[in-house]
Write a protein that holds these residues in place. Structure first.
Motif, PDB file in Angstrom:
ATOM      1  N   UNK A 106       3.271  -1.882  -2.378  1.00  0.00           N
ATOM      2  CA  UNK A 106       2.038  -1.118  -2.211  1.00  0.00           C
ATOM      3  C   UNK A 106       1.982  -0.038  -3.300  1.00  0.00           C
ATOM      4  N   UNK A 107       0.822   0.068  -3.999  1.00  0.00           N
ATOM      5  CA  UNK A 107       0.651   1.033  -5.089  1.00  0.00           C
ATOM      6  C   UNK A 107      -0.267   2.156  -4.625  1.00  0.00           C
ATOM      7  N   UNK A 108       0.181   3.407  -4.850  1.00  0.00           N
ATOM      8  CA  UNK A 108      -0.619   4.592  -4.533  1.00  0.00           C
ATOM      9  C   UNK A 108      -0.910   5.328  -5.838  1.00  0.00           C
ATOM     10  N   UNK A 109      -2.183   5.202  -6.325  1.00  0.00           N
ATOM     11  CA  UNK A 109      -2.557   5.783  -7.615  1.00  0.00           C
ATOM     12  C   UNK A 109      -2.661   7.298  -7.505  1.00  0.00           C
ATOM     13  N   UNK A 110      -2.279   7.980  -8.587  1.00  0.00           N
ATOM     14  CA  UNK A 110      -2.390   9.426  -8.621  1.00  0.00           C
ATOM     15  C   UNK A 110      -1.149  10.112  -8.081  1.00  0.00           C
ATOM     16  N   UNK A 111      -1.304  11.409  -7.921  1.00  0.00           N
ATOM     17  CA  UNK A 111      -0.156  12.233  -7.535  1.00  0.00           C
ATOM     18  C   UNK A 111      -0.063  12.298  -6.019  1.00  0.00           C
ATOM     19  N   UNK A 112       0.423  11.228  -5.400  1.00  0.00           N
ATOM     20  CA  UNK A 112       0.570  11.166  -3.950  1.00  0.00           C
ATOM     21  C   UNK A 112       2.000  11.506  -3.554  1.00  0.00           C
ATOM     22  N   UNK A 113       2.179  11.962  -2.314  1.00  0.00           N
ATOM     23  CA  UNK A 113       3.511  12.234  -1.785  1.00  0.00           C
ATOM     24  C   UNK A 113       3.736  11.516  -0.457  1.00  0.00           C
ATOM     25  N   UNK A 114       2.798  10.645  -0.090  1.00  0.00           N
ATOM     26  CA  UNK A 114       2.987   9.855   1.121  1.00  0.00           C
ATOM     27  C   UNK A 114       2.037   8.677   1.053  1.00  0.00           C
ATOM     28  N   UNK A 115       2.295   7.674   1.939  1.00  0.00           N
ATOM     29  CA  UNK A 115       1.453   6.505   1.983  1.00  0.00           C
ATOM     30  C   UNK A 115       1.713   5.714   3.248  1.00  0.00           C
ATOM     31  N   UNK A 116       0.760   4.902   3.627  1.00  0.00           N
ATOM     32  CA  UNK A 116       0.837   4.088   4.829  1.00  0.00           C
ATOM     33  C   UNK A 116       1.254   2.668   4.473  1.00  0.00           C
ATOM     34  N   UNK A 117       2.129   2.049   5.351  1.00  0.00           N
ATOM     35  CA  UNK A 117       2.515   0.642   5.223  1.00  0.00           C
ATOM     36  C   UNK A 117       1.865  -0.094   6.386  1.00  0.00           C
ATOM     37  N   UNK A 118       0.741  -0.743   6.172  1.00  0.00           N
ATOM     38  CA  UNK A 118       0.062  -1.446   7.260  1.00  0.00           C
ATOM     39  C   UNK A 118       0.534  -2.897   7.350  1.00  0.00           C
ATOM     40  N   UNK A 119       0.111  -3.567   8.435  1.00  0.00           N
ATOM     41  CA  UNK A 119       0.355  -4.998   8.578  1.00  0.00           C
ATOM     42  C   UNK A 119       1.805  -5.377   8.807  1.00  0.00           C
ATOM     43  N   UNK A 120       2.601  -4.491   9.380  1.00  0.00           N
ATOM     44  CA  UNK A 120       4.003  -4.806   9.647  1.00  0.00           C
ATOM     45  C   UNK A 120       4.113  -5.719  10.868  1.00  0.00           C
ATOM     46  N   UNK A 121       5.252  -6.427  10.937  1.00  0.00           N
ATOM     47  CA  UNK A 121       5.520  -7.284  12.095  1.00  0.00           C
ATOM     48  C   UNK A 121       6.195  -6.459  13.176  1.00  0.00           C
ATOM     49  N   UNK A 122       5.711  -6.548  14.413  1.00  0.00           N
ATOM     50  CA  UNK A 122       6.406  -5.838  15.491  1.00  0.00           C
ATOM     51  C   UNK A 122       7.826  -6.409  15.707  1.00  0.00           C
ATOM     52  N   UNK A 123       8.648  -5.528  16.257  1.00  0.00           N
ATOM     53  CA  UNK A 123       9.990  -5.964  16.681  1.00  0.00           C
ATOM     54  C   UNK A 123      10.766  -6.575  15.506  1.00  0.00           C
ATOM     55  N   UNK A 124      10.720  -5.795  14.311  1.00  0.00           N
ATOM     56  CA  UNK A 124      11.346  -6.303  13.090  1.00  0.00           C
ATOM     57  C   UNK A 124      12.129  -5.190  12.425  1.00  0.00           C
ATOM     58  N   UNK A 125      13.006  -5.598  11.478  1.00  0.00           N
ATOM     59  CA  UNK A 125      13.867  -4.686  10.732  1.00  0.00           C
ATOM     60  C   UNK A 125      13.431  -4.735   9.268  1.00  0.00           C
ATOM     61  N   UNK A 126      13.028  -3.531   8.673  1.00  0.00           N
ATOM     62  CA  UNK A 126      12.508  -3.466   7.307  1.00  0.00           C
ATOM     63  C   UNK A 126      13.389  -2.570   6.441  1.00  0.00           C
ATOM     64  N   UNK A 127      13.356  -2.852   5.106  1.00  0.00           N
ATOM     65  CA  UNK A 127      13.982  -2.011   4.081  1.00  0.00           C
ATOM     66  C   UNK A 127      12.920  -1.674   3.036  1.00  0.00           C
TER      67      UNK A 127
END
Length: 1187
Positions: free
Chosen positions: A889-910
């Motif tokens: 996911x790309x966040x243009x500009x001077x950002x310091x946070x962002x959202x990760x949508x569309x994740x799978x429930x009951x899962x392990x992410x890195x």
């Protein structure tokens, strides 16, 4: 002895007259008061507004003010309604608490300072009055036709006198003529009356302008009778007895109604308006003429009013005195009247009022108060408002009649002198001061003033000066080689220098010098002699067909420094406001010419100094039938000429070619620059097709050749022959390169680029660029290089991504362009050195997480910050192991946070985070992990329905593909569905997680059911899968249902009904063939045509028969729209109808004709449509075919 004194005084006036010239004393010098504004002598106030009596004055020191009222001191402080304006003597009277008439009277203002006293005129304040019209009952006026008549008005005597006019009940002015007119006193005179003068609304109105009121007299009724008509009528009524012995009015010679005596006299004051009137009666109506017995009427000041009955002379002078004769004349004779006019005169100035006198100590001077009047007025003098005989003695002053002579005047003799000249008709009061000053010269004309004059005209340059003694003025030009005098120059007494015929050589700087015994003063002015404005090509006579276009040209030559304004006139008036008239800078075009456009058109070229004009006539003729029109491209323009040549502009003129029946829409001007682009033509500008000149803006350092193309509706003409070459001189560039940029292609360079100038923009040979740069915010010096034949320069060895200030300046052999603007850029980028720190994650729900990080410091980014990228991947689900590909996911500009949508429930992410710039990405942050919580499960993978029986169904399913948590059970819902897709009640079953099939019992046979199945986790139910199924069909029940149409009893019943109908038809047919009457309606209140109805096509049945008791029309028959029938048709038989002519029988004996009754109002065609009798044979045939 007295005569010698008078001669001496006259010589002294001539010798010292120049000292008495009107001098404007500067307000910073001591001076007696001067009244600058006062109310008129006769002041008529508006009773609805406050009274304002003006008295303004100037002086040094500023004067004080006081008033007298009716000859006594007026203490305004004692009257709360009166106030005096600040720094003025003007009185303001508030009449809101007191009637205005209380303040009527004679007012006089006195103005004082330590150098003298001035007094105003006697100001007579009066309130206007508009008294009411006295009530009176006016009897109708009955007159015989042909006699004279006077309708009196006699308005109330108001102040000022009212304006009188006559109107009718509808507020329309009564028509007046040589027969009917209004006199000066307001009465309405009829030279002779006619019957058409009879009316009952002759109303006299009096308008009082100052009170803005209008009053009306009671209406006057006039009845005019004709004697012959009355006698004839009454004689016929009374057996030819003539009851009226009065004779009819016959034609007669004129006699005067006004004046009533053979001669009269009139006195008028000089300068006023003289009005004399002569009104005569007679039949026919006489004509009035005027003449002066002892001379001619003053043509410029005389006019005739009221249809020649009033002679009016304005601005009367003594020469207008004498005898005037008015003559009334008709075909039967004439009458004359002499009016002797005497002219008197209130006092008036012979030349001008006395002027202020400024003298230096020891000088001599004269005050003169020259006035005249009839009778001769008396003259009295006062000093500072006190009669001069009662004033302090002054040895330097001597009074002789209308003159005061001052000899060897001394300081302290300053005063204001009043000269009062009066006779029985009025007075003149003048205030004039004598101011004794010692003052060095000064020039009052503004310094460095520029005077402009047209060549060969007179030039006047002012040098208004002041000083005491009066300074002497001399003029010099340029180098001051000598004073200006002789035939070319004329020096006026007031210091103005006149050049009788100005020439170009007279332009330059002029110096006027004012000198007196106390000093010297210089002032400089400038004279510019301009070329005259001349029309070189005048508009010419045009004869144009209606509907075509007319063009008047007006080409002008004028001084280049003057801005001309072209004005067009039609018949010496303004041009009509019509969009068909198009005015250009040097032409007037009239399109779609009409007859109203005919006339004389004048072009006037105005400048601020002069003008020139020329005229031409337009004649409009009828359009002749044109031959077959051939439209072609226009011929090329000719006679290209270059005028008004300047360094960077030239005026191009040309002559249009033949239009070939299609008007020229526009001209395209092209140029060739043989110095830079030989044999290449460029578009320069376009001008409308009505113009034949163009002002062309040019660039330096070019060899221009021009050509012109004409465009009409067909297309462009061939190019004209080129003009002669026009070479512009080289110059320094006017502009610098555009689009200057600074950027890096490597981490250690700076590329400076720009858009180069074109050859025309170079303005001269040797074009090169001066490129300058320096690091921003380091106060460093500019580094400069010269670049030739290139539009970029690379600076090497720069620090990575450092801001720079850049300038690029164009230079050629003739100089440099203006100072260039500063552009900003950066040296090259490199990959970022650091990763974002303090990376955190916050899981918001089972499908959404929020990632936070600390931004990378700007220095470590080493380039333009493009944004941040979050790399994340699913290691495995907690239900079963399954790895996924990496996502970004790309966040243009001077950002310091962002959202990760569309994740799978009951899962392990890195995941990790990286910053990126224009060069690429920086190192990743340390990898972080997070888990997503359980969510609702997915839809079950399948749902199968098997083994349908009469009341059971079996359902089998497979678990969801995406568990999204631990499955804790299933929910089954089902409901019946009828044939109209309406849903029945819902039944619900909860099933454990390990069950994947179920059998449903006690269902209804032959019924469709809809099933919904979804899985559950602890987060809730997921989406449902739905299916429909039908229980088995019961054949035993179906076999009990019998079709009624196949039953024997039903078939027999239908046959019996058909036979009965057939027998009825045969009986009716036999009865009709016997010729008997067929009763259609027996009751008289219901009448309709009896008919048999044809068989209906839709159900193969017969229409109803309406018997004599039904009172209803037969079905299918047509009745009138209002539901009624004619009574006289109710007893007609079929035979009667058959005899109508339209009835006839078929070969089989059936009656097919129309029987519409004997009414003739029914249309034959309509009868065929609505009341055709059906054939019984045809009916039986139809029945047989049905059976």
């Amino acid at each position: 002895m007295m005569e010698c004194r008078r001669m001496g005084a006259a010589l002294l006036v001539l010798l010292l007259g120049h000292l008495a010239s009107a001098l404007e004393v500067p307000l910073d010098l001591p001076q007696p008061p001067t009244i600058t504004h006062q109310s008129p002598k006769d002041y008529i106030i508006d009773p609805r507004e406050n009274i304002i009596i003006h008295c303004d004055a100037k002086g040094k020191p500023h004067p004080s003010f006081s008033w007298t009222r009716n000859g006594t001191h007026y203490d305004i402080d004692q009257d709360p309604n009166v106030s005096m304006r600040p720094h003025s003597g003007t009185l303001v009277v508030d009449i809101s608490r007191e009637k205005a008439e209380y303040y009527e009277g004679v007012y006089q203002c006195t103005v004082r300072n330590k150098h003298g006293t001035a007094v105003s005129n006697n100001i007579v304040v009066r309130q206007p009055r508009s008294p009411l019209w006295s009530k009176e009952k006016i009897k109708p006026i009955v007159v015989q036709e042909g006699v004279s008549l006077v309708l009196p008005c006699r308005p109330p005597a108001g102040f000022p006198p009212p304006i009188v006019f006559w109107m009718d009940n509808y507020f329309q002015r009564l028509p007046q003529s040589s027969r009917v007119s209004q006199s000066l006193n307001g009465d309405l005179y009829f030279t002779n009356v006619l019957q058409e003068d009879s009316r009952n609304d002759y109303i006299c109105y009096a308008r009082f302008p100052h009170t803005q009121t209008i009053q009306q007299k009671q209406p006057i009724t006039v009845r005019v009778f004709k004697m012959d008509a009355i006698n004839d009528t009454m004689a016929a009524f009374y057996n030819d007895t003539d009851l009226f012995s009065e004779e009819p009015v016959y034609e007669r010679r004129p006699t005067f109604l006004i004046p009533s005596t053979p001669s009269s006299s009139k006195m008028v004051l000089r300068g006023q308006v003289l009005e004399m009137e002569c009104i005569a009666e007679g039949l026919p109506t006489p004509e009035i003429s005027w003449a002066k017995v002892s001379g001619d009427l003053p043509a410029t000041r005389v006019s005739f009013l009221h249809y020649q009955k009033t002679l009016r002379i304005v601005n009367v002078s003594e020469s207008d005195a004498g005898d005037y004769r008015c003559t009334a004349k008709n075909m039967l004779g004439s009458a004359h009247h002499i009016i002797r006019v005497t002219v008197k005169a209130a006092p008036y100035w012979i030349s001008s009022p006395p002027r202020n006198l400024v003298l230096a100590p020891g000088e001599n001077g004269v005050l003169t108060c020259r006035a005249s009047g009839t009778p001769k007025p008396s003259i009295s003098w006062a000093m500072n408002g006190i009669p001069i005989e009662n004033s302090p003695m002054d040895l330097s002053r001597k009074v002789e009649d209308d003159t005061i002579i001052f000899t060897d005047i001394q300081t302290g003799s300053s005063a204001v002198y009043q000269c009062n000249i009066s006779n029985e008709f009025g007075y003149l009061l003048a205030n004039t001061f004598v101011n004794v000053l010692s003052e060095p010269p000064r020039v009052l004309t503004p310094a460095n003033q520029v005077y402009q004059v047209i060549k060969n005209h007179r030039a006047l340059m002012d040098c208004s000066s002041f000083g005491s003694p009066i300074p002497k003025v001399t003029w010099f030009k340029d180098s001051r080689s000598g004073t200006l005098d002789g035939e070319t120059y004329n020096l006026h007494d007031n210091g103005t220098l006149e050049i009788r015929i100005a020439q170009a050589r007279n332009s330059g700087k002029y110096t006027c010098v004012a000198r007196n015994s106390l000093g010297i003063y210089e002032n400089h002015v400038y004279l510019e002699v301009k070329e005259p404005t001349r029309i070189l090509k005048q508009p010419e006579y045009r004869e144009v067909q209606r509907g075509m276009s007319a063009v008047f040209e007006c080409k002008v030559k004028h001084d280049p420094s003057l801005m001309p304004i072209m004005t067009w006139l039609k018949d010496d008036g303004e041009l009509p406001d019509d969009e068909r008239l198009i005015v250009d800078s040097d032409s007037l075009t009239i399109i779609d010419v009409t007859e109203n456009d005919a006339g004389v058109y004048t072009c006037i070229m105005n400048t601020s100094l002069d003008h020139d004009s020329a005229s031409a006539e337009l004649r409009v003729v009828e359009a002749t039938p044109p031959p077959a029109v051939v439209y072609e491209r226009p011929e090329p323009p000719t006679d290209l000429e270059l005028t008004d040549q300047k360094k960077r502009s030239v005026q191009l003129t040309w002559t249009p070619g033949d239009e070939h029946n299609s008007p020229i829409l526009k001209f395209l001007i092209q140029y060739e620059d043989s110095l830079h682009h030989r044999a290449v033509w460029f578009n320069l500008t376009e001008v409308p097709g009505t113009k034949t000149t163009a002002h062309l803006k040019l660039s330096p350092y070019a060899h221009y050749t021009f050509r012109v193309l004409a465009l009409n509706a067909v297309g462009f003409s061939r190019p004209s022959f080129p003009s002669r070459m026009y070479k512009t001189e080289p110059a320094a560039p006017d502009e610098n390169p555009m689009d200057v940029q600074g950027f890096g292609t490597e981490h250690d360079n700076l590329v400076i680029s720009w858009k180069p100038l074109t050859s025309l923009q170079s303005n001269g040979p040797g074009l090169h660029y001066k490129v300058m740069w320096r690091q921003k915010a380091m106060d460093s010096y500019w580094t400069t290089v010269t670049v030739v034949n290139n539009s970029r320069f690379v600076v090497s060895g720069t620090p990575t991504f450092v801001p720079y200030e850049i300038r690029v300046q164009a230079v050629n052999d003739h100089g440099a362009a203006p100072e260039p603007a500063i552009a900003h850029g950066y040296s090259g980028e490199d990959l970022p050195l650091a990763a974002p720190g303090n990376v955190q994650v916050l899981v918001l729900n089972s499908t959404l997480a929020e990632v936070h990080w600390d931004p990378v410091p700007h220095k470590l980014i080493r380039g333009y910050l493009k944004g941040y990228k979050v790399y994340y991947w699913r290691d495995h689900g907690l239900h079963k192991h399954n790895s996924h590909h990496e996502q970004v996911l790309t966040f243009s500009g001077n950002h310091s946070h962002g959202m990760l949508p569309g994740l799978h429930p009951f899962s392990f992410y890195s995941f990790n985070v990286r910053v990126f710039n224009g060069k690429g990405e920086g190192p990743p942050s340390p990898t972080k992990q997070f888990e997503t919580p359980e969510g609702v499960p997915g839809v079950p993978s399948s749902l199968l329905i098997t083994n349908p029986n009469l009341d059971t169904l079996k359902l089998e399913w497979t678990p969801p593909r995406d568990h999204n948590g631990h499955i804790i059970g299933y929910t089954l819902k089902y409901q019946p569905v009828n044939n109209t897709n309406e849903l029945g009640p819902v039944r619900l079953m909860s099933l454990p997680a390990d069950v994947t099939e179920v059998t449903l019992n006690n269902l209804k046979y032959s019924t469709r059911y809809k099933f919904y199945l979804n899985a559950r986790t602890i987060k809730g139910e997921g989406s449902a899968i739905s299916e429909e199924a039908l229980t088995a069909f019961d054949e035993a029940v179906a076999s009990r249902q019998v079709d009624i149409a196949t039953q024997g009893w039903f078939i027999g019943l239908m046959c019996a009904i058909a036979l009965l109908i057939l027998i009825l038809l045969i009986i009716c047919f036999i009865q009709r063939n016997k010729g008997g009457k067929y009763p259609v309606k027996e009751k008289e209140d219901a009448h309709t045509d009896p008919e048999f109805q044809p068989m209906k096509d839709d159900d193969c049945t017969f229409g109803e028969y309406s018997d004599n008791e039904d009172h209803k029309p037969l079905k299918g028959s047509r009745t009138p729209s209002n539901g009624t029938v004619k009574r006289d048709d109710s007893d007609d038989s079929l035979v009667d109808y058959g005899e109508g002519g339209d009835g006839q029988f078929n070969e089989d004996g059936s009656f097919i004709g129309q029987y519409s009754g004997k009414s003739t109002s029914r249309d034959t065609a309509e009868g065929h449509e609505s009341s055709e009798a059906p054939s019984p044979v045809n009916a039986m045939n139809s029945l047989n075919s049905f059976v």
